[in-house]
Design a protein around this motif. Structure first.
Motif, PDB file in Angstrom:
ATOM      1  N   ALA A 132      -9.602  -2.798   8.029  1.00 32.34           N
ATOM      2  CA  ALA A 132      -8.930  -1.634   8.419  1.00 32.34           C
ATOM      3  C   ALA A 132      -8.881  -0.273   7.453  1.00 32.34           C
ATOM      4  O   ALA A 132      -8.532   0.941   7.976  1.00 32.34           O
ATOM      5  CB  ALA A 132      -7.322  -1.431   8.662  1.00 32.34           C
ATOM      6  N   PHE A 133      -8.701  -0.512   5.840  1.00 31.68           N
ATOM      7  CA  PHE A 133      -8.759  -0.189   4.849  1.00 31.68           C
ATOM      8  C   PHE A 133      -9.849   0.967   4.977  1.00 31.68           C
ATOM      9  O   PHE A 133      -9.536   1.888   3.873  1.00 31.68           O
ATOM     10  CB  PHE A 133      -7.915  -0.307   3.655  1.00 31.68           C
ATOM     11  CG  PHE A 133      -6.285  -0.275   4.212  1.00 31.68           C
ATOM     12  CD1 PHE A 133      -5.940   1.012   3.246  1.00 31.68           C
ATOM     13  CD2 PHE A 133      -5.293  -1.411   4.097  1.00 31.68           C
ATOM     14  CE1 PHE A 133      -4.683   0.869   3.092  1.00 31.68           C
ATOM     15  CE2 PHE A 133      -4.398  -1.679   3.479  1.00 31.68           C
ATOM     16  CZ  PHE A 133      -3.772  -0.703   3.853  1.00 31.68           C
ATOM     17  N   GLN A 155      -7.044  -0.347  -1.800  1.00 29.57           N
ATOM     18  CA  GLN A 155      -5.525   0.648  -1.542  1.00 29.57           C
ATOM     19  C   GLN A 155      -4.645  -0.363  -1.417  1.00 29.57           C
ATOM     20  O   GLN A 155      -3.556   0.059  -0.660  1.00 29.57           O
ATOM     21  CB  GLN A 155      -6.079   1.434  -0.043  1.00 29.57           C
ATOM     22  CG  GLN A 155      -6.355   2.622  -0.215  1.00 29.57           C
ATOM     23  CD  GLN A 155      -8.262   2.169  -0.070  1.00 29.57           C
ATOM     24  OE1 GLN A 155      -8.697   0.795   0.045  1.00 29.57           O
ATOM     25  NE2 GLN A 155      -9.214   2.427   0.800  1.00 29.57           N
ATOM     26  N   VAL A 184       0.588   6.731   3.129  1.00 30.57           N
ATOM     27  CA  VAL A 184       0.030   7.373   4.255  1.00 30.57           C
ATOM     28  C   VAL A 184      -1.086   6.395   4.426  1.00 30.57           C
ATOM     29  O   VAL A 184      -1.834   5.923   5.856  1.00 30.57           O
ATOM     30  CB  VAL A 184      -0.535   8.781   3.689  1.00 30.57           C
ATOM     31  CG1 VAL A 184      -1.458   9.272   4.443  1.00 30.57           C
ATOM     32  CG2 VAL A 184       1.254   9.733   3.456  1.00 30.57           C
ATOM     33  N   PRO A 185      -2.181   5.654   3.668  1.00 26.35           N
ATOM     34  CA  PRO A 185      -3.363   5.105   3.394  1.00 26.35           C
ATOM     35  C   PRO A 185      -2.765   3.746   4.766  1.00 26.35           C
ATOM     36  O   PRO A 185      -3.188   4.013   5.401  1.00 26.35           O
ATOM     37  CB  PRO A 185      -3.325   4.992   2.590  1.00 26.35           C
ATOM     38  CG  PRO A 185      -3.285   6.089   1.418  1.00 26.35           C
ATOM     39  CD  PRO A 185      -1.972   6.293   2.065  1.00 26.35           C
ATOM     40  N   SER A 245       1.321  -1.204   0.060  1.00 32.45           N
ATOM     41  CA  SER A 245       0.207  -0.104   0.328  1.00 32.45           C
ATOM     42  C   SER A 245       1.083   1.387   0.095  1.00 32.45           C
ATOM     43  O   SER A 245       1.836   0.924   0.037  1.00 32.45           O
ATOM     44  CB  SER A 245      -0.603   0.081   1.270  1.00 32.45           C
ATOM     45  OG  SER A 245      -0.168   0.180   2.364  1.00 32.45           O
ATOM     46  N   GLY A 248     -12.652   1.673   9.163  1.00 29.20           N
ATOM     47  CA  GLY A 248     -11.569   0.730   9.570  1.00 29.20           C
ATOM     48  C   GLY A 248     -12.755  -0.333  10.586  1.00 29.20           C
ATOM     49  O   GLY A 248     -13.236  -0.433  10.167  1.00 29.20           O
ATOM     50  N   MET A 285      -0.414   3.683   6.741  1.00 28.22           N
ATOM     51  CA  MET A 285      -0.837   4.337   8.614  1.00 28.22           C
ATOM     52  C   MET A 285      -1.851   4.484   9.311  1.00 28.22           C
ATOM     53  O   MET A 285      -1.735   4.088  10.229  1.00 28.22           O
ATOM     54  CB  MET A 285       0.595   5.276   8.586  1.00 28.22           C
ATOM     55  CG  MET A 285       2.023   5.055   7.952  1.00 28.22           C
ATOM     56  SD  MET A 285       2.629   4.554   8.944  1.00 28.22           S
ATOM     57  CE  MET A 285       2.529   5.215  10.058  1.00 28.22           C
ATOM     58  N   LYS A 286      -2.407   5.191   8.357  1.00 33.52           N
ATOM     59  CA  LYS A 286      -4.158   5.181   9.277  1.00 33.52           C
ATOM     60  C   LYS A 286      -4.564   3.555   9.455  1.00 33.52           C
ATOM     61  O   LYS A 286      -5.801   3.754  10.865  1.00 33.52           O
ATOM     62  CB  LYS A 286      -5.400   6.144   8.482  1.00 33.52           C
ATOM     63  CG  LYS A 286      -4.723   7.644   8.083  1.00 33.52           C
ATOM     64  CD  LYS A 286      -5.105   7.970   7.132  1.00 33.52           C
ATOM     65  CE  LYS A 286      -5.138   9.728   6.714  1.00 33.52           C
ATOM     66  NZ  LYS A 286      -5.882  10.265   6.107  1.00 33.52           N
ATOM     67  N   ALA A 287      -4.555   2.861   8.428  1.00 31.66           N
ATOM     68  CA  ALA A 287      -4.669   1.190   8.149  1.00 31.66           C
ATOM     69  C   ALA A 287      -4.029   0.761   9.725  1.00 31.66           C
ATOM     70  O   ALA A 287      -4.554  -0.131  10.491  1.00 31.66           O
ATOM     71  CB  ALA A 287      -4.704   0.850   7.145  1.00 31.66           C
ATOM     72  N   TYR A 315      -2.586   2.271  12.151  1.00 32.68           N
ATOM     73  CA  TYR A 315      -3.839   2.763  13.780  1.00 32.68           C
ATOM     74  C   TYR A 315      -4.654   2.016  13.731  1.00 32.68           C
ATOM     75  O   TYR A 315      -5.317   2.117  14.893  1.00 32.68           O
ATOM     76  CB  TYR A 315      -3.171   4.283  13.575  1.00 32.68           C
ATOM     77  CG  TYR A 315      -1.734   4.961  13.891  1.00 32.68           C
ATOM     78  CD1 TYR A 315      -1.382   3.919  14.868  1.00 32.68           C
ATOM     79  CD2 TYR A 315      -1.279   5.088  13.016  1.00 32.68           C
ATOM     80  CE1 TYR A 315       0.326   4.541  15.163  1.00 32.68           C
ATOM     81  CE2 TYR A 315      -0.004   5.603  12.661  1.00 32.68           C
ATOM     82  CZ  TYR A 315       1.061   5.044  14.209  1.00 32.68           C
ATOM     83  OH  TYR A 315       2.520   5.583  14.171  1.00 32.68           O
ATOM     84  N   ARG A 316      -5.722   1.893  13.030  1.00 28.41           N
ATOM     85  CA  ARG A 316      -7.197   1.439  13.215  1.00 28.41           C
ATOM     86  C   ARG A 316      -6.946  -0.680  13.613  1.00 28.41           C
ATOM     87  O   ARG A 316      -8.050  -0.403  13.612  1.00 28.41           O
ATOM     88  CB  ARG A 316      -7.779   1.470  11.797  1.00 28.41           C
ATOM     89  CG  ARG A 316      -7.883   3.099  11.396  1.00 28.41           C
ATOM     90  CD  ARG A 316      -8.672   3.204  10.099  1.00 28.41           C
ATOM     91  NE  ARG A 316      -9.594   4.127   9.788  1.00 28.41           N
ATOM     92  CZ  ARG A 316      -9.776   4.428   8.673  1.00 28.41           C
ATOM     93  NH1 ARG A 316      -9.855   3.516   7.542  1.00 28.41           N
ATOM     94  NH2 ARG A 316     -10.306   5.635   8.388  1.00 28.41           N
TER      95      ARG A 316
END
Length: 150
Positions: free
Chosen positions: A136-137, A93, A50-51, A47, A141, A53-55, A57-58
Motif C-alpha cells: 500500500a505504501f 515510509q 499524509v503518506p 508512518s 498501491g 492516509m494514502k496507504a 485508502y489503498r
C-alpha cells in the motif's frame, strides 16, 4: 445500543494487550491515553500522516487491523504482527517500533490528546498484514492478486 457498548470489545482487547488491563481502563477513566508496550500482542509500524492516509485508502478494510492517528504530531501507527519488522524493513515510509516501545492508546471510541483510531480495534485481534501494508505504501498501491479475479 449505547455508544459505549459499541466499542466494548475493542477496548477489552486493547486493555488485555497490557500486563495490567485495569491500569489501562483507569487511564481511560481519567481521559488519558494508556501507555501500552508493544511486543506482546503486536508491534507498531509508524508512518507520517499524509503518506499513511494514502496507504490506508489503498487498502481494503478486511486487510486492515487497528490504525491509530495523531494529526497534531503528524503520525500514525499500524498494529502489525510480531514478525512484521523484517518484512517492512525495506519500506522507507514505515518504521516498525521495536518490541517494548510504548504506544499511548486512547479507548476505541474516543479522541485523547488529539489521538484517535482511524481503524478501530474490534476485539477480533485482526492485525494489518505487513505484505499488504508494504504494498500500500508502494507507488502503485496494494492490488488484489490475479487469482482473485479468476
Amino acid at each position: 445500543m449505547r455508544f459505549a457498548e459499541l466499542y466494548e470489545a475493542g477496548d477489552a482487547w486493547l486493555a488485555d494487550c497490557h500486563a495490567h488491563p485495569n491500569l489501562v481502563r483507569e487511564a481511560w477513566s481519567f481521559q488519558a491515553a494508556a501507555p501500552i508496550r508493544t511486543g506482546t500482542s503486536w508491534l507498531a509500524a509508524e508512518s507520517s500522516l499524509v503518506p499513511g492516509m494514502k496507504a490506508l485508502y489503498r487498502m481494503r478494510e478486511e486487510h486492515r487491523g487497528p490504525v491509530l492517528a495523531d494529526p497534531p504530531q503528524d503520525r500514525m501507527w499500524w498494529l502489525v504482527p510480531l514478525n512484521a519488522a523484517d518484512e517492512l524493513a525495506d519500506v522507507r515510509q514505515v518504521c516498525v517500533q521495536p518490541a517494548g516501545s510504548v504506544l499511548h492508546c486512547p479507548p476505541t471510541g474516543q479522541q485523547v490528546w488529539g489521538r484517535f483510531w482511524l481503524s478501530r480495534p474490534d476485539g477480533s485481534g485482526l492485525l494489518t498484514d505487513p505484505t499488504v501494508l508494504g504494498a500500500a505504501f508502494g507507488p502503485g498501491g496494494y492490488r488484489l492478486p490475479t487469482e482473485a479475479f479468476a
